[in-house]
Design a protein around this motif. Structure first.
Motif, PDB file in Angstrom:
ATOM      1  N   GLY A   3       0.784  -1.218   0.000  1.00 55.75           N
ATOM      2  CA  GLY A   3       0.000   0.000   0.000  1.00 55.75           C
ATOM      3  C   GLY A   3       0.822   1.276   0.000  1.00 55.75           C
ATOM      4  N   ALA A   4       2.126   1.185  -0.009  1.00 62.74           N
ATOM      5  CA  ALA A   4       2.963   2.382  -0.033  1.00 62.74           C
ATOM      6  C   ALA A   4       2.993   2.962  -1.444  1.00 62.74           C
ATOM      7  CB  ALA A   4       4.381   2.043   0.408  1.00 62.74           C
ATOM      8  N   ALA A   5       2.932   4.266  -1.519  1.00 59.87           N
ATOM      9  CA  ALA A   5       2.967   4.939  -2.821  1.00 59.87           C
ATOM     10  C   ALA A   5       4.353   4.789  -3.449  1.00 59.87           C
ATOM     11  CB  ALA A   5       2.631   6.413  -2.650  1.00 59.87           C
ATOM     12  N   GLU A   6       4.378   4.613  -4.759  1.00 61.97           N
ATOM     13  CA  GLU A   6       5.641   4.425  -5.470  1.00 61.97           C
ATOM     14  C   GLU A   6       6.602   5.584  -5.214  1.00 61.97           C
ATOM     15  OE1 GLU A   6       7.023   3.111  -9.905  1.00 61.97           O
ATOM     16  OE2 GLU A   6       5.510   4.684  -9.781  1.00 61.97           O
ATOM     17  N   GLN A   7       6.104   6.809  -5.252  1.00 61.28           N
ATOM     18  CA  GLN A   7       6.961   7.971  -5.025  1.00 61.28           C
ATOM     19  C   GLN A   7       7.572   7.950  -3.628  1.00 61.28           C
ATOM     20  OE1 GLN A   7       4.361  11.259  -6.308  1.00 61.28           O
ATOM     21  NE2 GLN A   7       6.044  11.792  -7.684  1.00 61.28           N
ATOM     22  N   ASP A   8       6.796   7.539  -2.631  1.00 61.22           N
ATOM     23  CA  ASP A   8       7.316   7.485  -1.262  1.00 61.22           C
ATOM     24  C   ASP A   8       8.416   6.434  -1.123  1.00 61.22           C
ATOM     25  OD1 ASP A   8       5.515   9.459  -0.580  1.00 61.22           O
ATOM     26  OD2 ASP A   8       4.047   8.052   0.254  1.00 61.22           O
ATOM     27  N   VAL A   9       8.211   5.286  -1.751  1.00 64.66           N
ATOM     28  CA  VAL A   9       9.210   4.213  -1.687  1.00 64.66           C
ATOM     29  C   VAL A   9      10.495   4.646  -2.386  1.00 64.66           C
ATOM     30  CG1 VAL A   9       9.726   1.859  -2.419  1.00 64.66           C
ATOM     31  CG2 VAL A   9       7.487   2.397  -1.478  1.00 64.66           C
ATOM     32  N   ALA A  11      11.554   7.695  -2.912  1.00 67.48           N
ATOM     33  CA  ALA A  11      12.199   8.756  -2.131  1.00 67.48           C
ATOM     34  C   ALA A  11      12.947   8.169  -0.938  1.00 67.48           C
ATOM     35  CB  ALA A  11      11.158   9.770  -1.666  1.00 67.48           C
ATOM     36  N   ALA A  12      12.357   7.189  -0.274  1.00 67.24           N
ATOM     37  CA  ALA A  12      13.018   6.553   0.871  1.00 67.24           C
ATOM     38  C   ALA A  12      14.283   5.814   0.434  1.00 67.24           C
ATOM     39  CB  ALA A  12      12.060   5.595   1.575  1.00 67.24           C
ATOM     40  N   LEU A  13      14.208   5.122  -0.683  1.00 67.79           N
ATOM     41  CA  LEU A  13      15.390   4.420  -1.189  1.00 67.79           C
ATOM     42  C   LEU A  13      16.492   5.399  -1.577  1.00 67.79           C
ATOM     43  CD1 LEU A  13      13.707   1.650  -3.359  1.00 67.79           C
ATOM     44  CD2 LEU A  13      15.019   1.319  -1.258  1.00 67.79           C
ATOM     45  N   ALA A  14      16.129   6.475  -2.237  1.00 65.26           N
ATOM     46  CA  ALA A  14      17.119   7.470  -2.646  1.00 65.26           C
ATOM     47  C   ALA A  14      17.755   8.131  -1.422  1.00 65.26           C
ATOM     48  CB  ALA A  14      16.475   8.519  -3.550  1.00 65.26           C
ATOM     49  N   TYR A  15      16.939   8.468  -0.440  1.00 66.68           N
ATOM     50  CA  TYR A  15      17.476   9.066   0.791  1.00 66.68           C
ATOM     51  C   TYR A  15      18.445   8.112   1.475  1.00 66.68           C
ATOM     52  CZ  TYR A  15      17.881  10.521   5.605  1.00 66.68           C
ATOM     53  OH  TYR A  15      18.393  10.854   6.827  1.00 66.68           O
ATOM     54  N   SER A  16      18.079   6.841   1.528  1.00 60.78           N
ATOM     55  CA  SER A  16      18.945   5.845   2.158  1.00 60.78           C
ATOM     56  C   SER A  16      20.286   5.756   1.445  1.00 60.78           C
ATOM     57  CB  SER A  16      18.243   4.492   2.155  1.00 60.78           C
ATOM     58  OG  SER A  16      19.069   3.502   2.707  1.00 60.78           O
ATOM     59  N   LEU A  17      20.256   5.779   0.129  1.00 58.89           N
ATOM     60  CA  LEU A  17      21.491   5.738  -0.647  1.00 58.89           C
ATOM     61  C   LEU A  17      22.336   6.975  -0.388  1.00 58.89           C
ATOM     62  CD1 LEU A  17      23.288   4.512  -2.885  1.00 58.89           C
ATOM     63  CD2 LEU A  17      21.923   5.831  -4.494  1.00 58.89           C
TER      64      LEU A  17
END
Length: 86
Positions: A3-9, A11-17
């Motif tokens: 149920g997580a929005a693609e943009q949110d996922v 953004a979280a992956l990019a921030y983590s990187l």
């Protein structure tokens, strides 16, 4: 799909990187926490732009899978030397 929005996922992956590189620099004693925070904060607009570009691209997604990197990371605690003291 949880149920997580693609943009949110994305953004979280990019921030983590983006966050992982300054964190390694802190552990190596190259920069301090304040400098790392400034670096990560300065990347926020680029992260937002990249996420927007990916989400608006109509082409099919290209994925990547690198299990050996994950396995190597899991084996790191068993090595006779440690990269970081923490």
């Amino acid at each position: 799909d949880c149920g997580a929005a693609e943009q949110d996922v994305l953004a979280a992956l990019a921030y983590s990187l983006v966050n992982s590189i300054p964190q390694a620099a802190i552990r190596l004693g190259v920069i301090g926490p304040a400098a790392a925070a400034r670096i990560v904060a300065s990347a926020a607009p680029a992260i937002a732009d990249a996420v927007q570009a990916v989400c608006s691209d109509p082409r099919p997604r290209i994925g990547a899978f690198s299990p050996m990197l994950e396995i190597a990371a899991m084996l790191q605690p068993t090595l006779p030397f440690r990269m970081f003291a923490s």
